[in-house]
Design an enzyme around this catalytic site. Structure first.
Site, PDB file in Angstrom:
ATOM      1  N   GLU A  70     -30.036  39.553 -24.761  1.00  0.00           N
ATOM      2  CA  GLU A  70     -29.797  38.105 -24.835  1.00  0.00           C
ATOM      3  C   GLU A  70     -30.536  37.486 -26.023  1.00  0.00           C
ATOM      4  OE1 GLU A  70     -27.531  36.923 -22.994  1.00  0.00           O
ATOM      5  OE2 GLU A  70     -27.542  37.965 -21.065  1.00  0.00           O
ATOM      6  N   LYS A 110     -22.335  44.463 -23.409  1.00  0.00           N
ATOM      7  CA  LYS A 110     -23.499  44.524 -24.312  1.00  0.00           C
ATOM      8  C   LYS A 110     -24.701  45.102 -23.574  1.00  0.00           C
ATOM      9  CE  LYS A 110     -23.556  40.087 -25.006  1.00  0.00           C
ATOM     10  NZ  LYS A 110     -22.414  39.721 -24.135  1.00  0.00           N
TER      11      LYS A 110
HETATM   12  P1  ADP Z   1     -22.456  41.607 -21.151  1.00  0.00           P
HETATM   13  O1  ADP Z   1     -23.901  41.990 -21.256  1.00  0.00           O
HETATM   14  O2  ADP Z   1     -21.706  41.766 -22.436  1.00  0.00           O
HETATM   15  O3  ADP Z   1     -22.248  40.238 -20.551  1.00  0.00           O
HETATM   16  P2  ADP Z   1     -22.415  43.601 -19.086  1.00  0.00           P
HETATM   17  O4  ADP Z   1     -22.839  44.869 -19.741  1.00  0.00           O
HETATM   18  O5  ADP Z   1     -23.447  42.871 -18.289  1.00  0.00           O
HETATM   19  O6  ADP Z   1     -21.747  42.625 -20.165  1.00  0.00           O
HETATM   20  O7  ADP Z   1     -21.215  43.864 -18.087  1.00  0.00           O
HETATM   21  C1  ADP Z   1     -20.062  44.608 -18.392  1.00  0.00           C
HETATM   22  C2  ADP Z   1     -19.310  44.790 -17.088  1.00  0.00           C
HETATM   23  O8  ADP Z   1     -18.774  43.537 -16.674  1.00  0.00           O
HETATM   24  C3  ADP Z   1     -18.092  45.677 -17.132  1.00  0.00           C
HETATM   25  O9  ADP Z   1     -18.405  47.041 -17.010  1.00  0.00           O
HETATM   26  C4  ADP Z   1     -17.314  45.199 -15.921  1.00  0.00           C
HETATM   27  O10 ADP Z   1     -17.749  45.843 -14.750  1.00  0.00           O
HETATM   28  C5  ADP Z   1     -17.707  43.734 -15.783  1.00  0.00           C
HETATM   29  N1  ADP Z   1     -16.682  42.745 -16.138  1.00  0.00           N
HETATM   30  C6  ADP Z   1     -16.494  41.579 -15.504  1.00  0.00           C
HETATM   31  N2  ADP Z   1     -15.538  40.830 -16.112  1.00  0.00           N
HETATM   32  C7  ADP Z   1     -15.099  41.541 -17.163  1.00  0.00           C
HETATM   33  C8  ADP Z   1     -14.128  41.302 -18.204  1.00  0.00           C
HETATM   34  N3  ADP Z   1     -13.425  40.182 -18.285  1.00  0.00           N
HETATM   35  N4  ADP Z   1     -13.950  42.267 -19.128  1.00  0.00           N
HETATM   36  C9  ADP Z   1     -14.671  43.425 -19.077  1.00  0.00           C
HETATM   37  N5  ADP Z   1     -15.597  43.690 -18.134  1.00  0.00           N
HETATM   38  C10 ADP Z   1     -15.827  42.774 -17.186  1.00  0.00           C
HETATM   39 MG    MG Z   2     -25.659  40.944 -20.976  1.00  0.00          MG
END
Ligand code: ADP
Ligand code: MG
Length: 198
Positions: free
Chosen positions: A96, A29
Site C-alpha cells: 500500500e 498486488k
Molecule cells: P490487491 O492487493 O491488488 O488489492 P489482493 O492480492 O489482495 O489484491 O487480492 C487478489 C484476490 O482478490 C484474487 O486472488 C481474488 O481472489 C480476489 N478478487 C476479488 N475481486 C476480484 C476481481 N475483480 N478481479 C480479480 N480478483 C479479485
Molecule cells: Mg493489496
C-alpha cells in the site's frame, strides 16, 4: 521481464534493487508481494515487511490479501521509520505504498543503495484514473515493474481501473467491495460518465 534473482542462494544480497508491483484494487498486488517475500524466506534471507499504519482494514500487524494470504508486517506512521527498522535485513517489502508521502522514493533508493532488495506494492491510479503519487515516481526509479490486473466486475475483461461507487471526492477513502470495484477502461469510462450525471 521480471526474473527473481538471488533466490535460493542463501547468501547476502550484494547489490540492491527496487521491484514495483502495481495495479488496481483486487489485481493481486498483495498476493504477488507475499509470494515473493515467502520465496525470500524459503531462501533464508532476512525479510522485513512494512505497511502504512493508516491502513487497518484487515489487521494491524499483518499484510492480508483479498484471498486471505497473510504475512506478518510492521505498521509505520512515517516513511523514515522504515529506514531504521529495515537496517539489518536483506529484503524489504512495502505494501500500500500509495499511502506514504513522497519521502518513500528516497527511502526506497537508500535501501536499495545499501544493497537490499526492495519490493513495493501499491495502487498505480486513484479512483479517477489519475496516477497515484508516489507510486508513479517509484515506478520510474524501479529496476523492475510488474503490472497486475483484476477482472472487470461489469464485463469480465481485464481490469486496470479502480472505480469508486460512492460520490466522495476525497483521494483517499479506505474501503473494500462496498465502495470499490475493478473495471476495464470501457466500463470505467461509462461508469464515471453515468456517475457525473446523477
Ligand atoms: P490487491 O492487493 O491488488 O488489492 P489482493 O492480492 O489482495 O489484491 O487480492 C487478489 C484476490 O482478490 C484474487 O486472488 C481474488 O481472489 C480476489 N478478487 C476479488 N475481486 C476480484 C476481481 N475483480 N478481479 C480479480 N480478483 C479479485
Ligand atoms: Mg493489496
Amino acid at each position: 521481464m521480471f526474473v527473481e534473482r538471488n533466490i535460493g542462494s542463501g547468501h547476502l544480497v550484494s547489490k540492491g534493487w527496487i521491484e514495483v508491483v502495481a495495479g488496481s484494487m483486487f489485481s493481486g498486488k498483495t498476493e504477488e508481494l507475499i509470494r515473493r517475500l515467502n520465496r525470500a524466506l524459503i531462501a533464508q534471507q532476512s525479510v522485513e515487511i512494512f505497511k502504512p499504519a493508516v491502513d487497518k482494514r484487515y489487521s494491524k500487524t499483518k499484510v492480508v490479501s483479498h484471498n486471505n494470504s497473510k504475512i506478518t508486517s510492521t505498521p509505520v506512521g512515517f516513511v523514515r521509520d522504515i529506514l531504521l527498522q529495515a537496517s539489518h535485513c536483506e529484503v524489504v517489502g512495502i505494501d500500500e505504498a500509495q499511502f506514504f508521502d513522497d519521502g518513500i522514493v528516497e527511502v526506497a533508493n537508500q535501501l536499495a543503495n545499501e544493497g537490499k532488495r526492495v519490493i513495493v506494492a501499491g495502487l498505480d491510479m486513484d479512483f479517477r484514473g489519475i496516477p497515484f503519487t508516489p507510486m508513479d515516481r517509484l515506478m520510474s526509479i524501479a529496476e523492475y515493474v510488474t503490472k497486475v490486473h483484476a477482472v472487470c466486475m461489469h464485463c469480465g475483461d481485464v481490469a486496470s481501473y479502480t472505480h469508486r461507487r460512492t460520490k466522495s471526492k476525497k483521494t483517499v477513502v479506505l474501503g473494500e467491495k462496498d465502495i470499490y470495484e475493478a473495471l476495464c477502461r470501457k466500463c470505467f469510462n461509462e461508469s464515471r460518465k453515468a456517475q457525473s450525471k446523477t
